[in-house]
Every structure is written in C-alpha cells, then in structure tokens.
Design a protein around this motif. Sequence first.
Motif, PDB file in Angstrom:
ATOM      1  N   VAL A  90      -6.755   0.664   2.681  1.00  0.00           N
ATOM      2  CA  VAL A  90      -6.228   1.932   3.189  1.00  0.00           C
ATOM      3  C   VAL A  90      -6.597   2.228   4.373  1.00  0.00           C
ATOM      4  N   MET A 147       1.140   5.688   0.392  1.00  0.00           N
ATOM      5  CA  MET A 147       0.691   6.373   0.417  1.00  0.00           C
ATOM      6  C   MET A 147       1.362   7.528   0.266  1.00  0.00           C
ATOM      7  N   ASN A 185      -5.156  12.042   6.111  1.00  0.00           N
ATOM      8  CA  ASN A 185      -5.504  11.093   5.240  1.00  0.00           C
ATOM      9  C   ASN A 185      -4.593  11.384   4.407  1.00  0.00           C
ATOM     10  N   PRO A 186      -4.342   9.959   3.128  1.00  0.00           N
ATOM     11  CA  PRO A 186      -3.468  10.254   2.124  1.00  0.00           C
ATOM     12  C   PRO A 186      -4.243  11.236   1.307  1.00  0.00           C
ATOM     13  N   CYS A 208      -2.732   0.518  -4.350  1.00  0.00           N
ATOM     14  CA  CYS A 208      -3.202  -1.035  -3.812  1.00  0.00           C
ATOM     15  C   CYS A 208      -2.349  -2.081  -5.114  1.00  0.00           C
ATOM     16  N   VAL A 234       0.947  -1.177   0.205  1.00  0.00           N
ATOM     17  CA  VAL A 234       0.478  -0.305  -0.111  1.00  0.00           C
ATOM     18  C   VAL A 234       1.012   1.484   0.268  1.00  0.00           C
ATOM     19  N   PHE A 258       1.246  10.857   1.018  1.00  0.00           N
ATOM     20  CA  PHE A 258       0.237  12.273   2.961  1.00  0.00           C
ATOM     21  C   PHE A 258       1.170  13.554   2.501  1.00  0.00           C
ATOM     22  N   GLN A 318      -2.970  10.061  -1.819  1.00  0.00           N
ATOM     23  CA  GLN A 318      -3.088   9.621  -2.830  1.00  0.00           C
ATOM     24  C   GLN A 318      -2.708   8.415  -2.498  1.00  0.00           C
ATOM     25  N   ALA A 319      -3.345   6.854  -2.877  1.00  0.00           N
ATOM     26  CA  ALA A 319      -2.886   6.081  -2.147  1.00  0.00           C
ATOM     27  C   ALA A 319      -3.313   4.660  -3.341  1.00  0.00           C
TER      28      ALA A 319
END
Length: 536
Positions: free
Chosen positions: A308, A245, A328-329, A334, A243, A247, A331-332
């Motif tokens: 996430v 991420m 909260n990120p 997976c 994952v 931030f 963008q993420a």
Amino acid sequence: MRSSAADYPDIAASADLGGSVLTGINGNPLGVIARQLGFPLHKVRDKCPLYLPDGRPVDPDMDGRVEAAFNQLLDKVCQLRQVIADNVPHGVDVSLGMALEAFRAAHGVAAEPEERMLLDWHLANLEYANAAPLADLSMAFWDQDDPYEMGGDHCFIPGGNSQFVRALADGVPIFYGQNVRRIQYGCDGVLVYTDKQTFRGDMALCTVPLGVLKKGDIDFVPELPVQKQEAIQRLGFGLLNKVVMLFPFDFWDGRIDTFGHLTEDSSQRGEFFLFYSYSSVSGGPLLVALVAGESAISFEKKSPMENVERVLDTLKKIFSPMGIEVPNPLQAICTRWGTDRFSYGSYSHVAIGSSGDDYDILAESVGDRIFFAGEATNRRYPATMHGALLSGYREAGHIVRAARKRAKKVDLSEKIVVSYEAKDIVQDDNIDLDDLFRTPDVAFGGFSVLHDPSISEPDSASLLRVGIGARKLGSGSLFLYGLIMRKNVTELAAMEGDEQRLSTLYRDFGTKLVGLDGLGDAGESLISRIKASSKK
C-alpha cells in the motif's frame, strides 16, 4: 497511515477483488442477464492518460508511435509462427516474450528510455490480459481465442458483480464451509466428500479453478484420465493482483475510468501499471491498482502495508507535480490470489507446449458422471467471466442429455415388477403429477410430500418434491424428487429453514434429490400407486 474508516463513517464502496469488467458487451450473456435484471451498465471510457515515473504526462505523439511499433512486433511474431507452421513438420514452440524481445532488438524498436518505458507499459497490459509473464506464454497459441472476442464496449456493473451471484443464487440451496476433499465416481453414481459430510448424487459438476486442479487438493477416485491430467498440467494458470483503496475523497478526477503509470525498471513494469477508478460505480471514492506479470508474483512476497505504501508513493509521483495532495486511504485490501487455497491463481492462459485443444480436453466429462465447467474449460472465451458462465450453460445441457440417455437404457422388464403394475402405469399416464402436488399430504417451506396410499407405517416410503429457485412452494422453475420414509417427513417439517432440511436430508437420511427419471423402480412403483389412488 492515520486515516481510517471510523473517521469517515458515511463513506463506503463495493469492490470486486476478482473479475470486474464485462469484456465486450455485444452478445455477452452477462450483458443480457444485466438487462433482464434491470442492472445498469457503465461503459469504461476510452480515455486513459499515461504518466512517466516523475509524473509528467506521456507525449501523445510518442504514445501513438510506440503503440504502432508494439502492434508491428506482434504482427512479426504472427508471421514467424506461420513460417514455422508451414516448414516445420511437427512445429516448435517458444515463449512469446522471447520472440517479441528478439524482434525488438533486431529492429531497434523503443531505443530511447522513454520509448522503452512506454513499450514496457504495453507489454504489461498484455501480461494483464493473460495473467502471466510473457515468458510463460506460447508463441504459437497464446491468442488462439482472438477470433471469438466479444465486440462492443467494456463495461462495469454499478454495485459490483456480486449482484449477479446474489440474483442467480436466489433460492438455490448452497452449503457453505464445505471443503471438498475427494470425489469418488462409478457406474452407480458419485460421492463428494467434504471435511464435514458426504454428498451422494447421480452426477457432479466440478467448477473449481484450474489452479486447484493443478495443486491436486481434490482426490479423484478413480484418478482422472491421463489425457485430462496432462492437459491440466500443460495449461497455464497465472496471476493478477490488486490493491483496492477507499479514499476520503476523489482526488484523481472521477471523469476518467483508467490511468496508467510507467516505470524505469523493465522487470517491474507490471507493478501498479494501471489504475481503475470505480468512483462512478462503487458508491464511493474507490481506486484499484493492478499488478501484473512478474510483479504480481513478487507482490505476494511483500507485506500488505509495504504494498500500500508503494502504491501511495506511485500516486504521489503522479499527482504531487499537479499540486494535488494524495490522502491516506480509509481502507485498503491487497489480494493474494497465488496463495489463496481456493484458487492458487487468477485465470488461465496457453502456456508453452499447450494449445487450445487442452481447453477442450479439460471440458470433457468423465464417464458421464463427472462434468467440468469454468473459464479454463472454454476454448473460445477463456480468462473471462462470460466464458465461465457459458461453460456452465454448456454443461447443464450435457448433464440433461446424460440423464436422459441413462434413463432410456433402463430395461423395461426391470422397471415393471408385475403385469398389473404395468397396466396401472399405462392407465395413469394421463394423470399429471404436478396436479397431485397442488394438494400434497404435507407441505413446508419449499418441500411437499405425497404419502404411499397403500400403507401408513412409519417406515413406509413417501414421495418428496423440493422446489429449487423458489421462495414459496410451487413457484420454482425446477423441481427435484426423492424417496423418504414417512417418519422422516415429520422430522423435516419440525425443522426451521430449508437449508437445514436439505443438509439433514443428505447427511442423516441418505436421500438424494434427482429428476423424476432417476427415482428408479421403487419410485416409479410409488408414483403409480399414488396416481391410481387419486382416481378413486
């Protein structure tokens, strides 16, 4: 999640979704290339704090005791397999996970809950190294490559490993969007069928991941040798997911490169057990959570949003007790390597019933026509980026030797049609073809052409040379050649871009590019005429 990249337009980072760490820099060819290209190396710092499920840091003394006990369990497994090898004629293989658990239970290792969680973390780390649950690993041969490990520090490449790809692929014709469906081979060469066109060559190098070979998505005609098919099925091809991420800011302390998280559920020990901080190398506040073992399999059954959210819950359990708010990120991503149709997994391991011999079998060429490279063909360095690169070097050497061997087998009587041509060839040996290509009849892009001096008909043959790895004519480190009709040269010259020219050359004109030795009788005869004409 409310935060988005649009709210922070100046924050960006590069991330490796696949391989990301140079595992051991001493003697590592990727390290050599990095230095040659001027890429900096970032040592992965040794400090890796571990946190319990409630966010408390793991006691260092307990960490030391459990790690020592973990290594002792591995030593006992080594002793057991030596006893088996010495006393059982044909050997016996069981799973590494079964053997470790049997010794753990017998010796009362990690009897306390926190100790067991810490032992599970080390087991998850072992599953990460092998991209497989311990239950799938061969007790007898899982670590057969250990004697060949690269020494030295583990490193990141600032900016990501795609820099290697861009640098090494510069000037090389690459045909994107071509899904290979069938590879047909025989005494007269190789045909590679995609869903768009057909490519013809003397030889082909297959570098698809082992997972694709296991899935059977590529049809080999004739079928691969039974021994190779069996090796493909025996070797393991496991799973590691991530994952990734981005931030708004670095809340986890960018002065460390890794930190770990323990879980109470042994069956989920590989879920977000390790975090990599890429803040110092990616260009932005980037954090990557790893998912290994059985957790990597169940991970792909959940939605990306759910995964996430679970990562964020884990991070909040670690940092909230420190008074640190986890944002909260922006963008993420997976990964889902297990269902990716171009890989069906991450990297190889020695499964129960397999051995290092299967890597060697997979590396064997078929009829000196089909060659195989990739990490799963490298017995000494499997499951590594440098292992994949070294296998490519190995096969480049094999292909060159095969081409030279084939050229030597051509009977001289078939090469020379009449004695006059033979005399011309002898007399023209001192004429350098490269010198003739310095003043070609036609040149465009990376292409240059010498026409047949004895005839000027549109259907007459011309000698085509293409520079591979060059941005301008004549500066390439490798040249390939082909025969083409004079009228087709005009069509190629009118096109824009070498990629379009190469595609047309293969698809429409049926011209295959080879070394000088592979041009055959017609090519040698044409070269002889060109050289003879140059003396007049």
